[in-house]
Design an enzyme around this catalytic site. Structure first.
Site, PDB file in Angstrom:
ATOM      1  CD  GLU A 236      -3.033  -0.989   2.209  1.00 51.80           C
ATOM      2  OE1 GLU A 236      -3.951  -0.171   2.127  1.00 51.80           O
ATOM      3  OE2 GLU A 236      -2.915  -1.750   3.189  1.00 51.80           O
ATOM      4  CG  HIS A 252       7.333 -28.443   5.818  1.00 45.33           C
ATOM      5  ND1 HIS A 252       7.796 -29.698   6.147  1.00 45.33           N
ATOM      6  CD2 HIS A 252       7.438 -27.707   6.958  1.00 45.33           C
ATOM      7  CE1 HIS A 252       8.144 -29.733   7.425  1.00 45.33           C
ATOM      8  NE2 HIS A 252       7.930 -28.535   7.936  1.00 45.33           N
ATOM      9  CE  LYS A 346     -11.807  -0.086   0.488  1.00 42.13           C
ATOM     10  NZ  LYS A 346     -11.415   0.512   1.746  1.00 42.13           N
TER      11      LYS A 346
HETATM   12  O1  PA5 Z   1      -5.267   0.236   4.386  1.00 38.55           O
HETATM   13  C1  PA5 Z   1      -6.342   0.401   3.813  1.00 38.55           C
HETATM   14  O2  PA5 Z   1      -6.767   1.520   3.489  1.00 38.55           O
HETATM   15  C2  PA5 Z   1      -7.208  -0.789   3.497  1.00 38.55           C
HETATM   16  O3  PA5 Z   1      -6.503  -1.986   3.661  1.00 38.55           O
HETATM   17  C3  PA5 Z   1      -8.451  -0.740   4.387  1.00 38.55           C
HETATM   18  O4  PA5 Z   1      -8.106  -0.946   5.725  1.00 38.55           O
HETATM   19  C4  PA5 Z   1      -9.452  -1.800   3.923  1.00 38.55           C
HETATM   20  O5  PA5 Z   1      -9.833  -1.539   2.583  1.00 38.55           O
HETATM   21  C5  PA5 Z   1     -10.692  -1.854   4.788  1.00 38.55           C
HETATM   22  O6  PA5 Z   1     -11.228  -0.580   4.987  1.00 38.55           O
HETATM   23  P1  PA5 Z   1     -11.622  -0.144   6.472  1.00 38.55           P
HETATM   24  O7  PA5 Z   1     -10.329  -0.222   7.240  1.00 38.55           O
HETATM   25  O8  PA5 Z   1     -12.134   1.229   6.351  1.00 38.55           O
HETATM   26  O9  PA5 Z   1     -12.632  -1.136   6.932  1.00 38.55           O
END
Ligand code: PA5
Length: 352
Positions: A236, A252, A346
Site C-alpha cells: 500500500e 516444507h 471500492k
Molecule cells: O489500508 C487500507 O486503506 C485498506 O486496507 C483498508 O483498511 C481496507 O480496505 C478496509 O477498509 P476499512 O479499514 O475502512 O474497513
C-alpha cells in the site's frame, strides 16, 4: 533521489504519512488507555469464542492479537476476512467488527450475520454505516478517534483488543508488556526517523538495499503476522509487490524457491524477521533459512526485533517495517498515502 534529501519528503509525502508513522507509539498508548476505561458490556464476558471481522488495515490488529494469544497460550482469537462469518459463530461468540471507515462491505456483511445468529457484537470504527447500524441495534461501538488512512490506525486496531481480552478474563494483564512495547518503539524512533541520515538509519539503509526488488518477508510464532504487516505496508505505501511466508511451513515448500536453483534469484529480497522470544527450534529454523539464502546468493537481511516481551518484539518489528515501506515509496517516487487502485475498486464495487 536520496533519502537524506528533505525536499523530496515534502514533494512526495503530501498527506503526512511520515508524521503518522512517527506517531505510532503515542497512538498505541492513547488507544490502550481509552480501551481500559471503555464501558465494555457485561454480557461479553463468558463468550467462548472471539472472532475479529475486518479487512486490510483494519484486520491486521486482529492477526497480531491472535498471534499473541497463541504465543502466550491463552484463548484463541480468529480473524475473518470475508463476507458473512464461519459456521462456528453462534450466540456464545463475541464478534468484533473492525472497520476504520465503517463502510467496508465485507465487514458490514459479517456484522449483519453476527446479529442474525444472535452473537455478541462489538464494533471498532470511526463511524460510517457500521456505527449507524450499531446505534440502531444498541450495539457497543469503540470509537476510533484517529484521522488518517486505516493502516496508520494500527494502535487503535490492536491495543484495544489486548485491553478487552484481559478485561474479559481470557488473557493475563499485559500492562507491563504494553509499557515495554511503547518504550522500545520510542527508543528506536529517532534512529528510524527521516531526520536520521541513511548511514545510521537501519530502515533507510534496508530500503536502499531492497531497491527495485519484490520483497518476501518471513516470520514465525509471534512475528508471523508482523511478516504480513510488512507485506501489506509495502504493497500500500510503496506500491510494490510483496509477499509473506511463515516458518515452519515455509520449510516444507517455499524454501526450495530460496535455493541455488531458484529462478529470478535477483528479483526478490528476503527479509527474515527474528525475535529472541522464538523457541530454540524456531531460532534454529530461522538460522538455517539465513544459511540457505546465503548459500544461494539471494539478497536478504535478518531484521532483529528489539525488546524482551513478545509484544515489544512485535511492535518494534512493525515500526521498522512501516518505515521501510515509507522509504521504499520515496525511493520509487510515489505518494505513500494515496491508494488509487483500491479506491477505484471500492467505487466500482459500490456501483452495483
Ligand atoms: O489500508 C487500507 O486503506 C485498506 O486496507 C483498508 O483498511 C481496507 O480496505 C478496509 O477498509 P476499512 O479499514 O475502512 O474497513
Amino acid at each position: 533521489m536520496t533519502l537524506d534529501d528533505t525536499q523530496a519528503y515534502r514533494r512526495l509525502d503530501r498527506e503526512g504519512m511520515g508524521a503518522l508513522i512517527e506517531g505510532l507509539p503515542a497512538q498505541c498508548r492513547a488507544a490502550w488507555e481509552q480501551a481500559l476505561t471503555f464501558p465494555l458490556p457485561h454480557e461479553y464476558r463468558g463468550a467462548r469464542r472471539i472472532v475479529v471481522a475486518g479487512m486490510g488495515g483494519s484486520a491486521i490488529g486482529g492477526d497480531l492479537a491472535a498471534d499473541l494469544q497463541a504465543f502466550d497460550g491463552y484463548a484463541p482469537v480468529s480473524v475473518h476476512r470475508d463476507y458473512g462469518l464461519p459456521p462456528l459463530v453462534d450466540q456464545d461468540t463475541l464478534v468484533i467488527a473492525s472497520s476504520y471507515s465503517g463502510h467496508t462491505e465485507e465487514t458490514l456483511s459479517s456484522a449483519e450475520e453476527a446479529w442474525a445468529r444472535g452473537a455478541r457484537v462489538l464494533a471498532m470504527t470511526t463511524g460510517g454505516k457500521l456505527a449507524r447500524r450499531c446505534q440502531d441495534r444498541g450495539t457497543a461501538v469503540f470509537p476510533v478517534p484517529l484521522k488518517g488512512p486505516p493502516r496508520t490506525a494500527l494502535g487503535y486496531s490492536l491495543f484495544p483488543l489486548l485491553a478487552f481480552l484481559q478485561r474479559l478474563g481470557v488473557a493475563r494483564d499485559r500492562a507491563p508488556d504494553v509499557g515495554e512495547a511503547i518504550a522500545e518503539m520510542e527508543r528506536l524512533a529517532g534512529g528510524l526517523h527521516p531526520s536520521a541520515a541513511t548511514a545510521g538509519n537501519p530502515a533507510k539503509a534496508l530500503a536502499e538495499r531492497i531497491g527495485e526488488r519484490a520483497v518476501v518477508t518471513l516470520g514465525a510464532q509471534h512475528l508471523t503476522s508482523v511478516a504480513r504487516r510488512w507485506k501489506c505496508q509495502i504493497a500500500e505505501n510503496s506500491k510494490a509487490w510483496a509477499f509473506w511466508e511463515a516458518l515452519p511451513e515455509a520449510h516444507h515448500n517455499a524454501i526450495e524457491a530460496m535455493g541455488e536453483q531458484s529462478v529470478n534469484r535477483d528479483g526478490f529480497f528476503v527479509v527474515l524477521l527474528r525475535g529472541d522470544a522464538y523457541s530454540p527450534r524456531m531460532a534454529r529454523r530461522s538460522d538455517l533459512t539465513a544459511e540457505a539464502l546465503e548459500r544461494a546468493g539471494i539478497p536478504h537481511q535478518v531484521v532483529s526485533a528489539a525488546g524482551e516481551s513478545a509484544l515489544a518484539q512485535m511492535m518494534t518489528a512493525v515500526l521498522m517495517g512501516d518505515w521501510v515501506s515509507y522509504y521504499l515509496a520515496l525511493l520509487r517516487g510515489v505518494d505513500p498515502t494515496a491508494l488509487p487502485i483500491i479506491d477505484w475498486l471500492k467505487e466500482r464495487m459500490a456501483e452495483g
